[in-house]
Design a protein around this motif. Structure first.
Motif, mmCIF file in Angstrom:
data_model
loop_
_atom_site.group_PDB
_atom_site.id
_atom_site.type_symbol
_atom_site.label_atom_id
_atom_site.label_comp_id
_atom_site.label_asym_id
_atom_site.label_seq_id
_atom_site.Cartn_x
_atom_site.Cartn_y
_atom_site.Cartn_z
ATOM 1 N N ALA A 285 -6.743 -11.862 -3.516
ATOM 2 C CA ALA A 285 -5.583 -12.589 -3.244
ATOM 3 C C ALA A 285 -4.837 -11.984 -2.048
ATOM 4 O O ALA A 285 -4.148 -12.656 -1.371
ATOM 5 C CB ALA A 285 -4.759 -13.147 -4.313
ATOM 6 N N LYS A 286 -4.561 -10.598 -2.310
ATOM 7 C CA LYS A 286 -3.797 -10.013 -1.432
ATOM 8 C C LYS A 286 -4.429 -9.357 0.227
ATOM 9 O O LYS A 286 -4.134 -8.665 0.610
ATOM 10 C CB LYS A 286 -3.218 -8.697 -1.990
ATOM 11 N N GLY A 287 -5.681 -10.041 0.246
ATOM 12 C CA GLY A 287 -6.520 -9.835 1.375
ATOM 13 C C GLY A 287 -7.433 -8.487 1.389
ATOM 14 O O GLY A 287 -7.986 -7.981 2.420
ATOM 15 N N TYR B 64 -5.927 6.151 -14.906
ATOM 16 C CA TYR B 64 -5.366 5.215 -15.884
ATOM 17 C C TYR B 64 -6.346 4.944 -17.023
ATOM 18 O O TYR B 64 -7.371 5.192 -16.999
ATOM 19 C CB TYR B 64 -5.206 3.985 -15.076
ATOM 20 N N ASP B 65 -5.744 4.490 -18.077
ATOM 21 C CA ASP B 65 -6.484 4.203 -19.358
ATOM 22 C C ASP B 65 -7.637 3.262 -19.030
ATOM 23 O O ASP B 65 -8.776 3.563 -19.659
ATOM 24 C CB ASP B 65 -5.357 3.739 -20.636
ATOM 25 N N ASP B 66 -7.313 2.166 -18.298
ATOM 26 C CA ASP B 66 -8.395 1.366 -18.105
ATOM 27 C C ASP B 66 -7.845 0.475 -16.966
ATOM 28 O O ASP B 66 -6.592 0.578 -16.348
ATOM 29 C CB ASP B 66 -8.632 0.415 -19.363
ATOM 30 N N VAL B 67 -8.577 -0.671 -16.437
ATOM 31 C CA VAL B 67 -8.113 -1.419 -15.277
ATOM 32 C C VAL B 67 -6.975 -2.313 -15.576
ATOM 33 O O VAL B 67 -6.328 -2.634 -14.851
ATOM 34 C CB VAL B 67 -9.394 -2.309 -14.799
ATOM 35 N N LEU C 47 -0.098 -2.033 -10.366
ATOM 36 C CA LEU C 47 -0.442 -2.354 -9.232
ATOM 37 C C LEU C 47 0.385 -1.839 -8.247
ATOM 38 O O LEU C 47 -0.089 -1.451 -7.306
ATOM 39 C CB LEU C 47 -1.064 -3.543 -9.180
ATOM 40 N N GLU C 48 1.519 -2.566 -8.089
ATOM 41 C CA GLU C 48 2.491 -2.269 -6.978
ATOM 42 C C GLU C 48 2.827 -0.897 -6.977
ATOM 43 O O GLU C 48 3.309 -0.643 -5.774
ATOM 44 C CB GLU C 48 3.412 -3.227 -7.358
ATOM 45 N N ALA D 81 -1.710 0.018 -3.933
ATOM 46 C CA ALA D 81 -0.639 -0.556 -3.256
ATOM 47 C C ALA D 81 -0.615 -0.340 -1.705
ATOM 48 O O ALA D 81 -0.158 -1.221 -0.886
ATOM 49 C CB ALA D 81 0.819 -0.194 -3.869
ATOM 50 N N LYS D 82 -1.148 0.926 -1.179
ATOM 51 C CA LYS D 82 -1.072 1.163 0.288
ATOM 52 C C LYS D 82 -2.057 0.341 0.877
ATOM 53 O O LYS D 82 -1.945 0.319 2.161
ATOM 54 C CB LYS D 82 -1.268 2.860 0.269
ATOM 55 N N LEU D 83 -2.829 -0.275 0.089
ATOM 56 C CA LEU D 83 -3.837 -1.186 0.717
ATOM 57 C C LEU D 83 -3.448 -2.323 1.265
ATOM 58 O O LEU D 83 -4.038 -3.095 2.037
ATOM 59 C CB LEU D 83 -5.079 -1.291 -0.004
#
Length: 231
Positions: free
Chosen positions: A107-109, A211-214, A221-222, A227-229
Motif C-alpha cells: 500500500a506504500k508503493g 525482530y522477534d517476528d513479522v 514499521l515506521e 521505513a527508508k523504503l
C-alpha cells in the motif's frame, strides 16, 4: 524537463523469505526430513536438521549426510521429505500479521517479492495459507535458480524480478543462510527469530536489525529500516 513523480521516484522493494519468516513451517520441515532419513536408515539428530533449514535441499543433504550419501539417496530423501511435509500441510499457518505486513508495504508503493527454495507443490501450499498473491509482485522459487541459499543467486533473481537496486531493497529472513545470501548480493537484511535462530547469530551474519517476528516488525514499521523504503 522534470519527469512526473511516478516516473522519477526510485523503486524500492522488500524481498521476503517464506518458510520460518512468513509461514510457521520450519519445524514441519524438520519432522519431514527426520522421517525421510529414518526411512532411509540414515538417522540425523533433529537439532542438526534444524540448523540446516533454510538451505536448498541439495545443500541441506550434503551438510547432513555428506557428499557420498547425498549422491546415493538424495533423490529418495527429497521425495520422502516432500510427501511427509505435505501430509502435515493442514498445520501450516501464516505467522501473526504476516499478510498484514505485506499488504501494508504494498500500500506504500513498496514492491514485494517472495524468495523461497520451496518445490512447486510446497509453494502452492504456502501461497494458499498466505493469501497475498494479489499484492505480491513476483515469486522466486527453487526451480527458478541453479544455486540455492546461502549462494546469492536467489536474491539476485529476486532483485531482477523486483526491478530494484540492491541499495533500495531489503531482505527479511529467519536463517543465517538468508542473511549470507542477501549480503553477498549487496542487500541489507532484517532478521526475524521465528525460525528458531538467535538474534546474535543473525546479527553476526550481517543482519542490520532483528525482530522477534513479522508482527513485531509491523508494529515498528515506521521506525524500522523498512521505513527508508517509503519515507
Amino acid at each position: 524537463m522534470d519527469l512526473p513523480p511516478e516516473e522519477s521516484a526510485i523503486a524500492t522493494a522488500v524481498l521476503f523469505d517464506v518458510d520460518g519468516t512468513l509461514v510457521d513451517s520450519n519445524y514441519l520441515h524438520v519432522h519431514a526430513w527426520r522421517r525421510a532419513f529414518h526411512e532411509l536408515e540414515r538417522p540425523v539428530d533433529s537439532w542438526r536438521v534444524h540448523r540446516a533449514i533454510g538451505k536448498g535441499s541439495g545443500k541441506l543433504l550434503k551438510t547432513l549426510l555428506g557428499d557420498d550419501d547425498a549422491e546415493r539417496v538424495g533423490d529418495q530423501a527429497k521425495e520422502l521429505h516432500s510427501r511427509y511435509y505435505l501430509e502435515t500441510a493442514e498445520l501450516l499457518r501464516p505467522f501473526a500479521q504476516a499478510p498484514e505486513l505485506i499488504r501494508a508495504l504494498a500500500a506504500k508503493g513498496v514492491r514485494v517479492v517472495l524468495a523461497t527454495s520451496a518445490a512447486p507443490d510446497e509453494l502452492d501450499a504456502l501461497r494458499r495459507v498466505l493469501g497475498v498473491d494479489d499484492v505480491v509482485q513476483d515469486i522466486v522459487a527453487g526451480h527458478d535458480v541453479e544455486a540455492t541459499k546461502p549462494d546469492p543467486e536467489p536474491v539476485q533473481v529476486a532483485l531482477e524480478k523486483a526491478g530494484t537496486a540492491p541499495e533500495d531493497t531489503i531482505f527479511v529472513g529467519d536463517a543465517v543462510w538468508d542473511v549470507r545470501a542477501a549480503t553477498k548480493a549487496g542487500v541489507r537484511t532484517i532478521g526475524v527469530l521465528s525460525g528458531g535462530v538467535s538474534a546474535a547469530e543473525l546479527t553476526e551474519a550481517g543482519a542490520v536489525a532483528t525482530y522477534d517476528d513479522v508482527a513485531a516488525l509491523l508494529a515498528d514499521l515506521e521506525k524500522s529500516p523498512l521505513a527508508k523504503l517509503f519515507s
